[in-house]
Design a protein around this motif. Structure first.
Motif, short mmCIF file in Angstrom:
data_model
loop_
_atom_site.label_atom_id
_atom_site.label_comp_id
_atom_site.label_asym_id
_atom_site.label_seq_id
_atom_site.Cartn_x
_atom_site.Cartn_y
_atom_site.Cartn_z
N ALA A 31 0.83 -1.21 0.00
CA ALA A 31 0.00 0.00 0.00
C ALA A 31 0.86 1.25 0.00
O ALA A 31 0.62 2.21 -0.75
CB ALA A 31 -0.93 -0.01 1.21
N GLU A 32 1.89 1.21 0.83
CA GLU A 32 2.80 2.34 0.94
C GLU A 32 3.52 2.58 -0.39
O GLU A 32 3.62 3.70 -0.87
CB GLU A 32 3.82 2.01 2.04
N ALA A 33 4.01 1.48 -0.98
CA ALA A 33 4.82 1.60 -2.19
C ALA A 33 3.99 1.98 -3.41
O ALA A 33 4.47 2.65 -4.32
CB ALA A 33 5.55 0.28 -2.45
N LEU A 34 2.72 1.56 -3.42
CA LEU A 34 1.90 1.77 -4.61
C LEU A 34 1.08 3.06 -4.57
O LEU A 34 0.53 3.48 -5.59
CB LEU A 34 0.97 0.57 -4.82
N ALA A 35 1.01 3.66 -3.40
CA ALA A 35 0.19 4.87 -3.25
C ALA A 35 0.46 5.92 -4.34
O ALA A 35 -0.48 6.47 -4.91
CB ALA A 35 0.40 5.46 -1.87
N PRO A 36 1.72 6.18 -4.68
CA PRO A 36 1.99 7.21 -5.70
C PRO A 36 1.42 6.90 -7.07
O PRO A 36 1.25 7.80 -7.89
CB PRO A 36 3.53 7.25 -5.78
N TYR A 37 1.11 5.64 -7.33
CA TYR A 37 0.67 5.26 -8.68
C TYR A 37 -0.84 5.07 -8.77
O TYR A 37 -1.36 4.69 -9.81
CB TYR A 37 1.40 3.99 -9.11
N ASP A 38 -1.53 5.31 -7.66
CA ASP A 38 -2.99 5.24 -7.66
C ASP A 38 -3.52 3.87 -8.08
O ASP A 38 -4.53 3.77 -8.79
CB ASP A 38 -3.57 6.34 -8.57
#
Lengths: 161, 161
Positions: A31-38
């Motif tokens: 979740a943390e890692a993917l947040a920037p990519y929506d």
DNA sequence: TATTGTTATACTCTATAACTATA
DNA sequence: TATAGTTATAGAGTATAACAATA
């Protein structure tokens, strides 16, 4: 007091406990890692699946990931709304949809897959590379043991990603 | 067509996928093994915890297992209704409950813990004993890495068992 | 009649917030 | 004022059932 009945009763050594907490931590890191990519981890799973050589139908994709078809509809609705996938009726069987990655979908896939791998490395950080590899292989053997690849379409399915 | 972008994109090799499916399979095996004893895996976790040397309060128990206190209330309601645990107010601090296993609770614990271990062995069946032990240790290292034992009472908690 | 995608509904699980009783 | 236990409510996530189009 202190009536411990042996190390077999240590809750935090139970396999179910370990798997559940490891999975929860993995989810947090994704979740943390993917947040920037929506996109979330499950959506990325769908993108990865579509990028592979087995898109065929929505139902096939759903079984492959282990969700039911209604969940797949919702997942694809979201991804389509974000402009990452496109759906069009299959010419050969017009009941089916052909689902494909858009150009932005492919870009998002590349970037978020990379971030996702970083998240996995973060989870495995406390292990040396060899143990990390062993862990992956052991889990893979366990998971593929009873669920051979792309199993029986009629088999009742349990939730997963 | 068939634009596979390398083995890095195989969904079923992702760590999150493997952990989730392994955990799901473990849950299935637990459910099957514990059905005769009328407890589920999480309830067994509570029984095991109470049998150990750290019963203290409900809140302590809740943190230890990784559920919030309202879920622990519900869990104990169920276990109490089944006659497996008893609750009585703590004499020293009457806000707290002292929770203990009943005699039947202890019997149920012994029997179901044994069944639970059999379920774990079933999951690990595809691995040789050494790999199975490695898997347990690797998971334990991962789980204890960021969550040191019985962490900060004020830390926000995520779901787990 | 069976199957694909879809929609609507119900259900399970869990967290959040509010209440009480003690401290 | 703060904390333990409890209760009630709401939210996310998912499965179940029903429907339309096509085979």
């Amino acid at each position: 007091m202190s009536n411990d009945s042996g190390p077999g009763l240590d809750v935090s050594r139970r396999l179910g406990y370990l798997l559940k907490h490891a999975q929860a931590e993995m989810a947090r890191l994704y979740a943390e890692a993917l947040a920037p990519y929506d996109v979330d981890a499950r959506e990325l799973g769908v993108l990865m699946l579509l990028a592979g050589h087995e898109p065929s139908s929505q139902q096939h994709a759903a079984r492959r990931i282990g969700v039911d078809r209604t969940t797949m509809v919702m997942l694809l609705d979201t991804l389509e709304a974000k402009g990452l996938v496109s759906r069009r009726p299959d010419a050969e069987d017009r009941r089916r949809n052909v689902v494909e990655l858009t150009a932005t979908g492919q870009d998002t896939l590349r970037a978020s897959a990379s971030a996702s791998e970083a998240a996995e490395r973060a989870l495995l950080a406390p292990l040396d590379p060899q143990d990390a590899q062993h862990l992956r292989e052991a889990l893979h053997r366990i998971v593929t043991h009873r669920a051979p690849a792309d199993a029986d379409p009629h088999a009742p399915r349990r939730a997963a990603t």
